[in-house]
Design an enzyme around this catalytic site. Structure first.
Site, mmCIF file in Angstrom:
data_model
loop_
_atom_site.group_PDB
_atom_site.id
_atom_site.type_symbol
_atom_site.label_atom_id
_atom_site.label_comp_id
_atom_site.label_asym_id
_atom_site.label_seq_id
_atom_site.Cartn_x
_atom_site.Cartn_y
_atom_site.Cartn_z
ATOM 1 N N SER A 48 44.363 16.127 -11.239
ATOM 2 C CA SER A 48 43.620 16.229 -9.805
ATOM 3 C C SER A 48 42.131 16.147 -10.017
ATOM 4 O O SER A 48 41.087 16.199 -9.285
ATOM 5 C CB SER A 48 44.034 17.083 -8.983
ATOM 6 O OG SER A 48 44.061 18.427 -9.484
ATOM 7 N N LYS A 50 41.069 19.745 -11.004
ATOM 8 C CA LYS A 50 40.801 20.997 -10.800
ATOM 9 C C LYS A 50 39.635 21.797 -11.782
ATOM 10 O O LYS A 50 38.596 22.674 -11.279
ATOM 11 C CB LYS A 50 42.030 21.895 -10.819
ATOM 12 C CG LYS A 50 43.056 21.581 -9.698
ATOM 13 C CD LYS A 50 44.270 22.345 -10.062
ATOM 14 C CE LYS A 50 44.745 22.223 -11.425
ATOM 15 N NZ LYS A 50 45.453 20.678 -11.770
ATOM 16 N N SER A 118 49.451 25.897 -10.036
ATOM 17 C CA SER A 118 50.123 26.848 -9.079
ATOM 18 C C SER A 118 50.790 26.270 -7.944
ATOM 19 O O SER A 118 50.645 26.084 -6.867
ATOM 20 C CB SER A 118 48.994 27.676 -8.443
ATOM 21 O OG SER A 118 47.964 27.029 -7.905
#
Length: 212
Positions: A48, A50, A118
Site C-alpha cells: 500500500s 506504508k 496490523s
C-alpha cells in the site's frame, strides 16, 4: 510441569515485578524536545505504501527539527519479533510487542512512526488503549488490493497466489480496515510525496508540529 503449575509460576514472577518510575518524567522530556510525543500508526495492505510514506513523513519531521523514530514491520521481524510467524496468533503478538515498544518511545518524548499491516481492528484498538487519547493517531494508507497486487514490490502476492506463502493478508488472511482513522490517505492516484505532505498538513492542523 503441568499447565496450571506454569500459570502459577508466571503469576508469582509477575507479582514481584513493579514499574520503575524514573526521576525524569515524560513532561520533562517533552519540554526538553519542545514537541508533542505521539504514535503515528500507519496501517494498510502489503504494497500500500506504508513504509515509503512513513519514511517520507519522517524526513519532513527531521527537516523541521522534530525528534522521531520509524518502526518498520520488516525491520522488527529481523530482530525483536524474528521468532514469530505470520499466522493469526503470531500476528496479534507481533502488534502487541510493537505497541509496548512504541509506548516506551513515546514516554521518551519522541514522535513514533510505525509501519505495519496490523490487519486486525481489535489489536489496533488494544494498542490505542496503551496511550492517552492525544498520543495515538491511526493513519490508514488506503490502497485497493488490485493496486497493491499490481505493484507487488517483493513478489509476495505472486507467492501467495501460488501457495508458496500462507496466511497472506488480503489473499488468505483478513484485513480489517479502520472505520474511523484520524488520518485517511487514499493513495491510488497520489505520489508518495503528495501523501506525505497531506499527513504533515494534517499533523499541523491537529497541533502536533507546534512546540509546547
Amino acid at each position: 510441569m503441568s499447565s496450571s503449575g506454569k500459570h502459577q509460576e508466571q503469576h508469582d514472577v509477575y507479582h514481584n515485578v513493579v514499574w520503575h518510575c524514573s526521576s525524569i518524567t515524560q513532561s520533562d522530556r517533552i519540554k526538553q524536545k519542545n514537541q508533542k510525543p505521539v504514535v503515528l500508526w500507519f496501517t494498510g495492505l502489503s504494497g500500500s505504501g506504508k513504509s515509503s510514506i512513513a519514511n517520507a513523513v519522517e524526513v519532513r519531521l527531521f527537516q523541521q527539527g522534530k525528534h522521531s523514530y520509524l518502526l518498520d514491520g520488516d525491520n522488527i521481524r529481523h530482530g525483536l519479533n524474528k521468532d514469530l510467524s505470520f499466522n493469526d496468533t503470531d500476528r496479534v503478538e507481533n502488534i502487541r510487542r510493537i505497541g509496548e515498544v512504541a509506548r516506551l518511545f513515546v514516554d521518551s518524548g519522541l514522535i513514533v512512526l510505525t509501519a505495519f499491516i496490523s490487519p486486525f481492528a481489535t489489536e489496533r484498538q488494544q494498542v490505542r488503549a496503551l496511550f492517552p487519547e492525544t498520543q495515538f493517531l491511526e493513519i490508514y494508507i488506503d490502497t485497493p488490493l488490485t493496486v497493491c497486487e499490481a505493484r507487488d514490490p517483493k513478489s509476495l502476492y505472486k507467492k501467495a497466489r501460488t501457495g508458496v506463502i500462507k496466511n497472506f493478508t488480503g489473499i488468505d488472511s483478513e484485513y480489517q480496515p479502520p472505520l474511523h482513522p484520524e488520518i485517511h490517505i487514499k493513495t491510488e492516484k497520489k505520489s508518495i510525496e503528495a501523501c506525505a505532505e497531506e499527513i504533515i498538513e494534517k499533523l499541523q492542523q491537529l497541533g502536533y508540529l507546534e512546540g509546547e
